[in-house]
Design a protein around this motif. Structure first.
Motif, PDB file in Angstrom:
ATOM      1  N   LYS A 252     -25.327  -7.259   3.558  1.00  0.00           N
ATOM      2  CA  LYS A 252     -26.441  -6.218   3.568  1.00  0.00           C
ATOM      3  C   LYS A 252     -26.117  -5.494   5.070  1.00  0.00           C
ATOM      4  O   LYS A 252     -26.099  -4.342   4.869  1.00  0.00           O
ATOM      5  N   ILE A 253     -26.049  -6.347   6.178  1.00  0.00           N
ATOM      6  CA  ILE A 253     -25.718  -4.806   7.360  1.00  0.00           C
ATOM      7  C   ILE A 253     -23.870  -5.058   6.866  1.00  0.00           C
ATOM      8  O   ILE A 253     -23.887  -3.762   7.442  1.00  0.00           O
ATOM      9  N   LEU A 254     -22.980  -5.254   6.379  1.00  0.00           N
ATOM     10  CA  LEU A 254     -21.981  -4.951   6.451  1.00  0.00           C
ATOM     11  C   LEU A 254     -21.925  -3.963   4.873  1.00  0.00           C
ATOM     12  O   LEU A 254     -21.122  -2.398   5.934  1.00  0.00           O
TER      13      LEU A 254
ATOM     14  N   GLY B   8     -22.572  23.825  13.368  1.00  0.00           N
ATOM     15  CA  GLY B   8     -20.880  23.117  13.187  1.00  0.00           C
ATOM     16  C   GLY B   8     -20.443  22.321  14.221  1.00  0.00           C
ATOM     17  O   GLY B   8     -20.291  21.181  13.707  1.00  0.00           O
ATOM     18  N   ILE B   9     -21.390  22.042  15.476  1.00  0.00           N
ATOM     19  CA  ILE B   9     -21.336  21.012  16.908  1.00  0.00           C
ATOM     20  C   ILE B   9     -22.515  19.771  16.226  1.00  0.00           C
ATOM     21  O   ILE B   9     -21.559  19.032  16.028  1.00  0.00           O
ATOM     22  N   ILE B  10     -23.308  20.640  16.027  1.00  0.00           N
ATOM     23  CA  ILE B  10     -23.944  19.522  15.208  1.00  0.00           C
ATOM     24  C   ILE B  10     -23.303  18.583  14.622  1.00  0.00           C
ATOM     25  O   ILE B  10     -24.126  17.109  14.690  1.00  0.00           O
ATOM     26  N   ILE B  11     -22.965  18.966  13.462  1.00  0.00           N
ATOM     27  CA  ILE B  11     -21.982  18.523  12.649  1.00  0.00           C
ATOM     28  C   ILE B  11     -20.931  17.496  12.648  1.00  0.00           C
ATOM     29  O   ILE B  11     -21.199  16.101  12.385  1.00  0.00           O
ATOM     30  N   CYS B  12     -20.499  18.394  13.858  1.00  0.00           N
ATOM     31  CA  CYS B  12     -19.654  17.262  14.100  1.00  0.00           C
ATOM     32  C   CYS B  12     -19.909  15.893  15.324  1.00  0.00           C
ATOM     33  O   CYS B  12     -19.201  15.068  14.896  1.00  0.00           O
ATOM     34  N   LEU B  13     -21.314  16.403  15.748  1.00  0.00           N
ATOM     35  CA  LEU B  13     -21.604  15.562  16.827  1.00  0.00           C
ATOM     36  C   LEU B  13     -22.262  14.032  15.883  1.00  0.00           C
ATOM     37  O   LEU B  13     -22.181  12.765  16.354  1.00  0.00           O
ATOM     38  N   SER B  14     -22.836  14.303  14.944  1.00  0.00           N
ATOM     39  CA  SER B  14     -23.489  14.030  13.859  1.00  0.00           C
ATOM     40  C   SER B  14     -22.529  12.733  12.926  1.00  0.00           C
ATOM     41  O   SER B  14     -22.711  11.945  13.061  1.00  0.00           O
ATOM     42  N   GLY B  15     -21.654  13.498  12.626  1.00  0.00           N
ATOM     43  CA  GLY B  15     -19.954  12.696  11.804  1.00  0.00           C
ATOM     44  C   GLY B  15     -19.512  11.661  13.257  1.00  0.00           C
ATOM     45  O   GLY B  15     -19.219  10.450  12.830  1.00  0.00           O
ATOM     46  N   ILE B  16     -19.754  11.796  14.110  1.00  0.00           N
ATOM     47  CA  ILE B  16     -19.230  11.027  15.841  1.00  0.00           C
ATOM     48  C   ILE B  16     -20.129   9.301  15.950  1.00  0.00           C
ATOM     49  O   ILE B  16     -19.901   8.888  15.574  1.00  0.00           O
ATOM     50  N   TRP B  17     -21.687   9.835  15.964  1.00  0.00           N
ATOM     51  CA  TRP B  17     -22.461   9.324  15.994  1.00  0.00           C
ATOM     52  C   TRP B  17     -22.470   8.234  14.342  1.00  0.00           C
ATOM     53  O   TRP B  17     -22.609   6.982  14.936  1.00  0.00           O
ATOM     54  N   TYR B  18     -22.449   8.705  13.270  1.00  0.00           N
ATOM     55  CA  TYR B  18     -22.440   8.008  12.036  1.00  0.00           C
ATOM     56  C   TYR B  18     -21.501   7.052  12.070  1.00  0.00           C
ATOM     57  O   TYR B  18     -21.432   6.375  12.121  1.00  0.00           O
ATOM     58  N   MET B  19     -19.899   7.836  13.026  1.00  0.00           N
ATOM     59  CA  MET B  19     -18.855   6.532  13.293  1.00  0.00           C
ATOM     60  C   MET B  19     -19.010   5.233  13.859  1.00  0.00           C
ATOM     61  O   MET B  19     -19.048   4.316  13.357  1.00  0.00           O
ATOM     62  N   PHE B  20     -19.769   5.990  14.646  1.00  0.00           N
ATOM     63  CA  PHE B  20     -20.457   5.208  16.339  1.00  0.00           C
ATOM     64  C   PHE B  20     -21.362   3.625  15.180  1.00  0.00           C
ATOM     65  O   PHE B  20     -21.078   2.314  15.327  1.00  0.00           O
ATOM     66  N   LEU B  21     -22.101   4.011  15.292  1.00  0.00           N
ATOM     67  CA  LEU B  21     -23.658   3.512  14.292  1.00  0.00           C
ATOM     68  C   LEU B  21     -22.945   2.093  13.457  1.00  0.00           C
ATOM     69  O   LEU B  21     -22.835   0.999  12.931  1.00  0.00           O
ATOM     70  N   GLY B  22     -21.481   3.005  12.594  1.00  0.00           N
ATOM     71  CA  GLY B  22     -21.289   2.309  11.541  1.00  0.00           C
ATOM     72  C   GLY B  22     -19.726   1.181  11.827  1.00  0.00           C
ATOM     73  O   GLY B  22     -20.183   0.032  11.402  1.00  0.00           O
ATOM     74  N   ILE B  23     -19.567   1.341  12.422  1.00  0.00           N
ATOM     75  CA  ILE B  23     -18.508   0.205  13.902  1.00  0.00           C
ATOM     76  C   ILE B  23     -19.056  -0.508  13.953  1.00  0.00           C
ATOM     77  O   ILE B  23     -19.435  -1.579  13.995  1.00  0.00           O
ATOM     78  N   ARG B  24     -20.214  -0.562  14.983  1.00  0.00           N
ATOM     79  CA  ARG B  24     -21.353  -1.423  15.856  1.00  0.00           C
ATOM     80  C   ARG B  24     -21.989  -1.958  14.138  1.00  0.00           C
ATOM     81  O   ARG B  24     -21.820  -2.957  14.657  1.00  0.00           O
ATOM     82  N   THR B  25     -22.560  -1.488  13.442  1.00  0.00           N
ATOM     83  CA  THR B  25     -22.965  -2.449  12.834  1.00  0.00           C
ATOM     84  C   THR B  25     -22.070  -3.346  12.199  1.00  0.00           C
ATOM     85  O   THR B  25     -22.588  -4.688  11.340  1.00  0.00           O
ATOM     86  N   ILE B  26     -20.700  -2.293  11.910  1.00  0.00           N
ATOM     87  CA  ILE B  26     -19.687  -3.608  11.277  1.00  0.00           C
ATOM     88  C   ILE B  26     -19.824  -4.863  11.825  1.00  0.00           C
ATOM     89  O   ILE B  26     -19.726  -6.025  11.495  1.00  0.00           O
ATOM     90  N   MET B  27     -19.432  -4.162  13.350  1.00  0.00           N
ATOM     91  CA  MET B  27     -18.750  -5.987  14.525  1.00  0.00           C
ATOM     92  C   MET B  27     -20.522  -6.523  14.804  1.00  0.00           C
ATOM     93  O   MET B  27     -20.278  -8.080  14.726  1.00  0.00           O
ATOM     94  N   LYS B  28     -21.666  -6.284  14.262  1.00  0.00           N
ATOM     95  CA  LYS B  28     -22.853  -7.161  13.962  1.00  0.00           C
ATOM     96  C   LYS B  28     -23.181  -7.846  13.013  1.00  0.00           C
ATOM     97  O   LYS B  28     -23.193  -9.465  13.366  1.00  0.00           O
ATOM     98  N   SER B  29     -22.451  -7.806  12.051  1.00  0.00           N
ATOM     99  CA  SER B  29     -21.986  -8.832  10.689  1.00  0.00           C
ATOM    100  C   SER B  29     -21.785  -9.490  11.203  1.00  0.00           C
ATOM    101  O   SER B  29     -21.580 -10.278   9.980  1.00  0.00           O
ATOM    102  N   LEU B  30     -20.640  -8.765  11.658  1.00  0.00           N
ATOM    103  CA  LEU B  30     -18.649  -9.730  11.251  1.00  0.00           C
ATOM    104  C   LEU B  30     -19.050 -10.632  12.155  1.00  0.00           C
ATOM    105  O   LEU B  30     -18.883 -12.438  12.215  1.00  0.00           O
ATOM    106  N   PHE B  31     -19.445 -10.825  13.475  1.00  0.00           N
ATOM    107  CA  PHE B  31     -19.631 -11.304  15.007  1.00  0.00           C
ATOM    108  C   PHE B  31     -20.994 -11.902  14.532  1.00  0.00           C
ATOM    109  O   PHE B  31     -20.466 -12.972  16.416  1.00  0.00           O
TER     110      PHE B  31
END
Length: 75
Positions: free
Chosen positions: A6-8, A48-71
């Motif tokens: 579910k977390i993955l 445009g800047i807000i969209i780029c920053l949101s993309g970076i934030w979602y990427m960070f959240l996604g990687i952090r959440t995947i690492m949480k589900s794995l480890f």
């Protein structure tokens, strides 16, 4: 050690939201720089800047959440 599916899936959804933002944000910024004489130059650049920053934030959240589900242990 088992993966919490579910977390993955939630992490993959975050990454799914980040990917289009990585393409839309620079396109919006580029179009705003091409139209510097237009009265909406600053708001479009800000969006445009807000969209780029949101993309970076979602990427960070996604990687952090995947690492949480794995480890993370379920103790």
């Amino acid at each position: 050690m088992a993966t919490d599916k579910k977390i993955l899936v939630r992490g993959l959804k975050y990454l799914g939201w980040a990917l289009p933002m990585f393409f839309i944000g620079p396109v919006v910024i580029h179009s705003s720089f091409k139209n510097q004489g237009h009265p909406l130059y600053i708001p479009v650049l800000g969006i445009g800047i807000i969209i780029c920053l949101s993309g970076i934030w979602y990427m960070f959240l996604g990687i952090r959440t995947i690492m949480k589900s794995l480890f993370e242990n379920e103790n």
